[in-house]
Design a protein around this motif. Structure first.
Motif, PDB file in Angstrom:
ATOM      1  N   ASP A 143       0.865  -1.176   0.000  1.00 11.92           N
ATOM      2  CA  ASP A 143       0.000   0.000   0.000  1.00 11.92           C
ATOM      3  C   ASP A 143       0.905   1.231   0.000  1.00 11.92           C
ATOM      4  O   ASP A 143       1.442   1.619   1.030  1.00 11.92           O
ATOM      5  CB  ASP A 143      -0.920  -0.010   1.223  1.00 11.92           C
ATOM      6  N   LEU A 144       1.085   1.818  -1.153  1.00 14.62           N
ATOM      7  CA  LEU A 144       1.976   2.962  -1.314  1.00 14.62           C
ATOM      8  C   LEU A 144       1.214   4.279  -1.394  1.00 14.62           C
ATOM      9  O   LEU A 144       1.759   5.278  -1.858  1.00 14.62           O
ATOM     10  CB  LEU A 144       2.830   2.782  -2.578  1.00 14.62           C
ATOM     11  N   MET A 145      -0.027   4.279  -0.947  1.00 13.84           N
ATOM     12  CA  MET A 145      -0.874   5.456  -1.081  1.00 13.84           C
ATOM     13  C   MET A 145      -0.297   6.667  -0.351  1.00 13.84           C
ATOM     14  O   MET A 145      -0.416   7.789  -0.823  1.00 13.84           O
ATOM     15  CB  MET A 145      -2.273   5.135  -0.551  1.00 13.84           C
ATOM     16  N   LYS A 146       0.350   6.459   0.788  1.00 15.41           N
ATOM     17  CA  LYS A 146       0.879   7.587   1.562  1.00 15.41           C
ATOM     18  C   LYS A 146       2.362   7.844   1.286  1.00 15.41           C
ATOM     19  O   LYS A 146       2.962   8.690   1.916  1.00 15.41           O
ATOM     20  CB  LYS A 146       0.662   7.331   3.050  1.00 15.41           C
ATOM     21  N   THR A 147       2.924   7.123   0.330  1.00 18.62           N
ATOM     22  CA  THR A 147       4.326   7.308  -0.029  1.00 18.62           C
ATOM     23  C   THR A 147       4.480   8.570  -0.868  1.00 18.62           C
ATOM     24  O   THR A 147       3.658   8.866  -1.729  1.00 18.62           O
ATOM     25  CB  THR A 147       4.826   6.086  -0.835  1.00 18.62           C
ATOM     26  N   ASP A 148       5.539   9.310  -0.610  1.00 19.09           N
ATOM     27  CA  ASP A 148       5.807  10.523  -1.360  1.00 19.09           C
ATOM     28  C   ASP A 148       6.076  10.165  -2.824  1.00 19.09           C
ATOM     29  O   ASP A 148       6.746   9.177  -3.120  1.00 19.09           O
ATOM     30  CB  ASP A 148       7.020  11.236  -0.759  1.00 19.09           C
ATOM     31  N   LYS A 149       5.574  10.974  -3.743  1.00 16.97           N
ATOM     32  CA  LYS A 149       5.686  10.632  -5.164  1.00 16.97           C
ATOM     33  C   LYS A 149       7.122  10.671  -5.670  1.00 16.97           C
ATOM     34  O   LYS A 149       7.439  10.035  -6.669  1.00 16.97           O
ATOM     35  CB  LYS A 149       4.764  11.508  -6.006  1.00 16.97           C
ATOM     36  N   THR A 150       8.015  11.376  -4.981  1.00 16.60           N
ATOM     37  CA  THR A 150       9.425  11.353  -5.381  1.00 16.60           C
ATOM     38  C   THR A 150      10.052   9.986  -5.081  1.00 16.60           C
ATOM     39  O   THR A 150      10.961   9.553  -5.787  1.00 16.60           O
ATOM     40  CB  THR A 150      10.222  12.456  -4.669  1.00 16.60           C
ATOM     41  N   GLU A 151       9.570   9.303  -4.054  1.00 18.33           N
ATOM     42  CA  GLU A 151      10.078   7.963  -3.719  1.00 18.33           C
ATOM     43  C   GLU A 151       9.490   6.907  -4.648  1.00 18.33           C
ATOM     44  O   GLU A 151      10.082   5.842  -4.835  1.00 18.33           O
ATOM     45  CB  GLU A 151       9.738   7.624  -2.270  1.00 18.33           C
ATOM     46  N   LEU A 152       8.328   7.163  -5.235  1.00 20.49           N
ATOM     47  CA  LEU A 152       7.698   6.193  -6.117  1.00 20.49           C
ATOM     48  C   LEU A 152       8.530   5.952  -7.370  1.00 20.49           C
ATOM     49  O   LEU A 152       8.578   4.825  -7.875  1.00 20.49           O
ATOM     50  CB  LEU A 152       6.289   6.674  -6.529  1.00 20.49           C
ATOM     51  N   VAL A 153       9.197   6.977  -7.856  1.00 16.68           N
ATOM     52  CA  VAL A 153      10.036   6.826  -9.055  1.00 16.68           C
ATOM     53  C   VAL A 153      11.131   5.796  -8.784  1.00 16.68           C
ATOM     54  O   VAL A 153      11.408   4.942  -9.635  1.00 16.68           O
ATOM     55  CB  VAL A 153      10.638   8.177  -9.469  1.00 16.68           C
ATOM     56  N   ASP A 154      11.733   5.834  -7.597  1.00 14.54           N
ATOM     57  CA  ASP A 154      12.788   4.883  -7.263  1.00 14.54           C
ATOM     58  C   ASP A 154      12.250   3.466  -7.082  1.00 14.54           C
ATOM     59  O   ASP A 154      12.951   2.501  -7.372  1.00 14.54           O
ATOM     60  CB  ASP A 154      13.508   5.321  -5.987  1.00 14.54           C
ATOM     61  N   LEU A 155      11.020   3.322  -6.602  1.00 12.57           N
ATOM     62  CA  LEU A 155      10.445   1.997  -6.380  1.00 12.57           C
ATOM     63  C   LEU A 155      10.116   1.282  -7.684  1.00 12.57           C
ATOM     64  O   LEU A 155      10.151   0.059  -7.750  1.00 12.57           O
ATOM     65  CB  LEU A 155       9.165   2.102  -5.539  1.00 12.57           C
ATOM     66  N   PHE A 156       9.787   2.042  -8.703  1.00  9.41           N
ATOM     67  CA  PHE A 156       9.424   1.435  -9.982  1.00  9.41           C
ATOM     68  C   PHE A 156      10.571   1.541 -10.952  1.00  9.41           C
ATOM     69  O   PHE A 156      10.658   1.001 -11.954  1.00  9.41           O
ATOM     70  CB  PHE A 156       8.160   2.073 -10.558  1.00  9.41           C
TER      71      PHE A 156
END
Length: 156
Positions: A143-156
């Motif tokens: 559940d990445l809903m509360k993850t900052d969108k700058t961190e999402l780039v690194d996760l994907f």
């Protein structure tokens, strides 16, 4: 992740769709397409999952008393039945999530990254359209809903 890719985050209460946009001129020119930032392009709340059960049901008995009302005896019947409304609401929301995700994926002609909590991942992906499943590049079962969108780039 490259410019134009889509990131979809979903859980039982919300759906967010991000599009990868160029962060600098090099990314925009195609020299470094991995220099991206995520911009929110769609957001949806599933209100049915936010409702409390007491808002949907009442604890008052119906007008039919039930039980045996023969002459000389009266037995008290059950005044309520066991409700499966919680499961029905959850199934309804899961169908809506799968339909929305499938629709977004089929509308976009690009690579898609998907993040769904592990508890509902299988039930949502089973309900998605087959042509939508084919376009998903990576699925993260968190559940990445509360993850900052700058961190999402690194996760994907």
């Amino acid at each position: 992740m490259k410019v134009g890719n889509i990131v979809i985050l979903a859980n039982l209460g919300e759906l967010k769709v991000y599009e990868a946009k160029p962060r600098d001129l090099e990314a925009e020119a195609g020299i470094k397409p991995e220099n991206v930032k995520l911009d929110l392009i769609h957001d949806r709340n599933y209100l049915a999952s936010h409702q409390k059960l007491h808002e949907v049901l009442t604890d008052q008995a119906g007008q039919f008393k039930g039980g045996s009302q023969e002459r000389g005896s009266f037995s008290r019947g059950g005044i309520a039945e066991k409700h499966t409304i919680e499961k029905e609401i959850e199934e309804s929301v899961l169908r809506e999530i799968a339909k929305d995700v499938s629709q977004i994926i089929t509308e976009k002609n690009t690579a898609v990254y998907l993040a769904i909590p592990e508890t509902i991942h299988k039930r949502v992906t089973e309900r998605m359209q087959p042509q939508a499943k084919e376009k998903v590049v990576k699925i993260v079962e968190k559940d990445l809903m509360k993850t900052d969108k700058t961190e999402l780039v690194d996760l994907f």
